[in-house]
Design an enzyme around this catalytic site. Sequence first.
Site, PDB file in Angstrom:
ATOM      1  N   LEU A 337       5.074  -0.340   4.722  1.00  0.00           N
ATOM      2  CA  LEU A 337       5.722   0.415   3.647  1.00  0.00           C
ATOM      3  C   LEU A 337       4.839   1.546   3.149  1.00  0.00           C
ATOM      4  O   LEU A 337       5.311   2.551   2.647  1.00  0.00           O
ATOM      5  CB  LEU A 337       6.027  -0.498   2.468  1.00  0.00           C
ATOM      6  CG  LEU A 337       7.109  -1.554   2.671  1.00  0.00           C
ATOM      7  CD1 LEU A 337       7.099  -2.540   1.528  1.00  0.00           C
ATOM      8  CD2 LEU A 337       8.462  -0.889   2.774  1.00  0.00           C
ATOM      9  N   GLY A 338       3.552   1.354   3.243  1.00  0.00           N
ATOM     10  CA  GLY A 338       2.675   2.391   2.719  1.00  0.00           C
ATOM     11  C   GLY A 338       1.251   1.886   2.651  1.00  0.00           C
ATOM     12  O   GLY A 338       0.941   0.777   3.105  1.00  0.00           O
ATOM     13  N   GLY A 341      -5.044   2.242  -2.265  1.00  0.00           N
ATOM     14  CA  GLY A 341      -6.490   2.167  -2.260  1.00  0.00           C
ATOM     15  C   GLY A 341      -7.006   0.800  -1.818  1.00  0.00           C
ATOM     16  O   GLY A 341      -8.174   0.638  -1.519  1.00  0.00           O
ATOM     17  N   PHE A 342      -6.129  -0.180  -1.770  1.00  0.00           N
ATOM     18  CA  PHE A 342      -6.600  -1.535  -1.506  1.00  0.00           C
ATOM     19  C   PHE A 342      -6.126  -2.092  -0.173  1.00  0.00           C
ATOM     20  O   PHE A 342      -6.391  -3.230   0.154  1.00  0.00           O
ATOM     21  CB  PHE A 342      -6.151  -2.474  -2.628  1.00  0.00           C
ATOM     22  CG  PHE A 342      -6.619  -2.019  -3.964  1.00  0.00           C
ATOM     23  CD1 PHE A 342      -7.897  -2.315  -4.391  1.00  0.00           C
ATOM     24  CD2 PHE A 342      -5.798  -1.267  -4.775  1.00  0.00           C
ATOM     25  CE1 PHE A 342      -8.349  -1.869  -5.623  1.00  0.00           C
ATOM     26  CE2 PHE A 342      -6.244  -0.823  -6.002  1.00  0.00           C
ATOM     27  CZ  PHE A 342      -7.516  -1.117  -6.432  1.00  0.00           C
ATOM     28  N   GLY A 343      -5.391  -1.302   0.563  1.00  0.00           N
ATOM     29  CA  GLY A 343      -4.936  -1.777   1.868  1.00  0.00           C
ATOM     30  C   GLY A 343      -3.481  -1.446   2.100  1.00  0.00           C
ATOM     31  O   GLY A 343      -2.813  -0.862   1.252  1.00  0.00           O
ATOM     32  N   VAL A 345       0.602  -2.004   2.788  1.00  0.00           N
ATOM     33  CA  VAL A 345       1.663  -2.838   2.230  1.00  0.00           C
ATOM     34  C   VAL A 345       2.762  -2.963   3.275  1.00  0.00           C
ATOM     35  O   VAL A 345       3.157  -1.966   3.898  1.00  0.00           O
ATOM     36  CB  VAL A 345       2.237  -2.195   0.950  1.00  0.00           C
ATOM     37  CG1 VAL A 345       3.300  -3.095   0.336  1.00  0.00           C
ATOM     38  CG2 VAL A 345       1.130  -1.945  -0.061  1.00  0.00           C
ATOM     39  N   LYS A 359       0.850  -7.185   0.433  1.00  0.00           N
ATOM     40  CA  LYS A 359      -0.274  -6.264   0.418  1.00  0.00           C
ATOM     41  C   LYS A 359      -1.447  -6.914   1.150  1.00  0.00           C
ATOM     42  O   LYS A 359      -1.896  -7.993   0.776  1.00  0.00           O
ATOM     43  CB  LYS A 359      -0.654  -5.950  -1.034  1.00  0.00           C
ATOM     44  CG  LYS A 359      -1.689  -4.851  -1.119  1.00  0.00           C
ATOM     45  CD  LYS A 359      -2.095  -4.599  -2.546  1.00  0.00           C
ATOM     46  CE  LYS A 359      -0.905  -4.145  -3.359  1.00  0.00           C
ATOM     47  NZ  LYS A 359      -1.187  -2.941  -4.134  1.00  0.00           N
ATOM     48  N   ASP A 456      -4.717   2.542 -13.062  1.00  0.00           N
ATOM     49  CA  ASP A 456      -4.242   3.465 -12.029  1.00  0.00           C
ATOM     50  C   ASP A 456      -2.734   3.672 -12.134  1.00  0.00           C
ATOM     51  O   ASP A 456      -1.997   3.573 -11.159  1.00  0.00           O
ATOM     52  CB  ASP A 456      -4.642   2.964 -10.639  1.00  0.00           C
ATOM     53  CG  ASP A 456      -4.499   4.051  -9.574  1.00  0.00           C
ATOM     54  OD1 ASP A 456      -4.389   5.233  -9.952  1.00  0.00           O
ATOM     55  OD2 ASP A 456      -4.503   3.723  -8.384  1.00  0.00           O
TER      56      ASP A 456
END
Length: 661
Positions: A337-338, A341-343, A345, A359, A456
């Site tokens: 999906l996208g 900053g954390f990995g 999805v 995620k 964020d």
Amino acid sequence: MAPLMFFLRFLFFLSPVLFLMISTQSLAVEHWCSNDKGNYTTNSTYHTNLNALLSSFISPSNNGNGYGFYNSSYGENPDQVYAIGLCRGDHTWYACRNCLIQIVQQQPEFCPNQKEAFIVNEECMLRYANRSIYGHMETVPAFPLVYGNDVSSSVDGFIQKLRTLLEDLRGQAAGNGLLRKFAEGNANAPNSTIIYGVAQCTPDLTEQVCSDCLVGALGHIPKCCQVTQGANIINPSCYVRYEIVPFIDPTNIRPLPSPPPPLTVIIIVVPIGVSVVLIVIFFYICLRVRRTKKKLETRKLIPGSDNTDEIGSAESLQFDLATIRVSTDDFSEANKLGQGGFGFVYRGRLLNGEDIAVKRLSTNSGQGDLEFKNEVLLVAKLQHRNLVRLLGFCLEGSERLLVYEFVPNASLDHIIFDPTKRAQLDWERRYKIIVGTARGLLYLHEDSRLRIIHRDLKASNILIDTEMNPKISDFGMARLFVPDQTQGNTSRIVGTYGYMAPEYAMHGHFSVKSDVYSFGVLVLEIVSGEKTSGFRHGENAEDLLSFAWRSWREGTASNLIDPTLKTGSRNEIMRCIHIGLLCVQENVADRPTMASVILMMNSYSLTLPVPSQPAFYLHRSTGLDMSLPSEYNSGATRSDRSKSNSVIVMEYETFTEPHPR
Ligand SMILES: *[C@@H]1O[C@H](CO)[C@@H](O)[C@H](O)[C@H]1NC(C)=O
Ligand SMILES: *[C@@H]1O[C@H](CO)[C@@H](O)[C@H](O)[C@H]1NC(C)=O
Ligand SMILES: *[C@@H]1O[C@H](CO)[C@@H](O)[C@H](O)[C@H]1NC(C)=O
Ligand SMILES: *[C@@H]1O[C@H](CO)[C@@H](O)[C@H](O)[C@H]1NC(C)=O
Ligand SMILES: *[C@@H]1O[C@H](CO)[C@@H](O)[C@H](O)[C@H]1NC(C)=O
């Protein structure tokens, strides 16, 4: 006037006892007559209607809704009068009526010719207008009545206990149903003091609106009276009151009717034919369930679907890797999906048909397993309709996954910044998104037991569901707070170019007010349909905030409004721009809290402060950003991801003290 006075005289004549009671009562009274909502003349139809309506409120045969709430209207358009009366939740019918009689008696003196008015005393209130007021929250005017002297010792302890008590009562009152939204309680404060408190809304408000109203009332306390021994903040829709002496009589509080009995009784009398069908269906379902159970063996539970129990342990939220692999087709490219900053999805579908978003965290987060589990447990407890729900996690080997509810529409940035899709967002929808986001954020900041600072917030972290409701995502990544801690410093700055408050971007200093800043940027983006970064106006490259501020100063703020917005209240839009500018002010203390933001949006009659200059830190931090695609873009092709949506991740690991205090 005549029928009313006649009626009252009649009452007094009949009942000397009653007369005595009324004349000895001397409750503090406040009133507000609206001078700009129209006047009526003596003996006009409106006048007669008003008198008839007020007489009916205090008629001995009127018991209101049985719980101290009166709602009614009288007459025909355009002279129709609407009124609402409310008594304190512990009043007997008798006491309530006496209180209303007192107000009705004083009405001609206080507000002799205004069509709209609000009159209160300490124990009941009356509101009337020539428009429907049922279900409409009004938080202005708010009367603060102050009781007693200042608290003399352990002031901080007192304030803390007071705040906790009133916050509790707020939640209880709001959740109390349609008949009576009232809660009372007490708390032990230092020095053997007991604080007694109540919170109440008119019961015509929804739970959320009642809660918002009480947030507003509570917001007055620090200004007027948090160190006094008692106070009563009353506005037309709700009030909070506390004292260090008991002032309510809990034995008078009528119990609310119990909920209807369960349906089992009805099934017994269903005809035999129907029963047979039901039994067949029942067995069929049992069989299905057993079969699916076998398939689902690997997955220990189905959190969030039919498991409504309190989330007790990490185990109940744990998914296993095999299940997730199957559901996401082994993290296939097609299901991606996208990336945030954390990995990455991924989209997934569980065997029970439930859609999820997974995620997959980058493995180098440096956090221990236990710490990770604890964090997930806390975040999973945060449930609000404007937050994306965390369903569970998976922890196997080096894999760390977070499982979220799947939100069908794209994230806000894919709609609002898209030249064609943005047309879907008329003002009404944009406003709904602004308000929903504000509510979600308020929940994170104040309503949940933990105080969560998002850190964020941005358009790509606002997901939109099928009904165009906003849901804030990625809040679990924020550092978790113990309840009383409102701000902190960090050596790891995670945020997004253009949305970060300057004190956070430059010093790593974050607080609820740095989220408020990001919210302000978001509001200006939603109104203008322009990105905060990469904003262009005319020939000059100028950032959105500078442009908004300059336009505001020059009285041309309407230039900021997205030209595709053809409908919608200009007033409301301008108010949002105003609120947006208040949120992005450079001085942290000048920025409103999310509670005040909600209040400002809800009451149009509230005068907003004049904003001071926003923080234009953007100019100073160029070069720090590194481009990363946006977080989540279901429904959108990967190539149309916003290009200037960049994430700043700065590490100051070499400093022991990142921010001089
Ligand atoms: C109430 O009265 C004012 C002033 O007379 C008028 O402008 C307004 O339209 C009225 N409202 C309604 C709902 O009739
Ligand atoms: C209504 O009457 C009050 C005084 O009773 C006056 O101050 C106010 O200006 C009047 N409002 C209108 C709209 O005429
Ligand atoms: C209003 O009506 C009452 C009785 O009908 C009358 O006594 C009074 O003088 C009237 N007032 C005005 C200002 O017309
Ligand atoms: C409240 O009063 C208004 C005006 O008479 C009426 O339309 C509405 O249905 C009432 N609501 C309830 C719940 O009684
Ligand atoms: C407790 O309160 C009383 C008055 O209410 C005051 O005289 C006394 O000094 C207080 N004690 C402490 C320890 O603060």
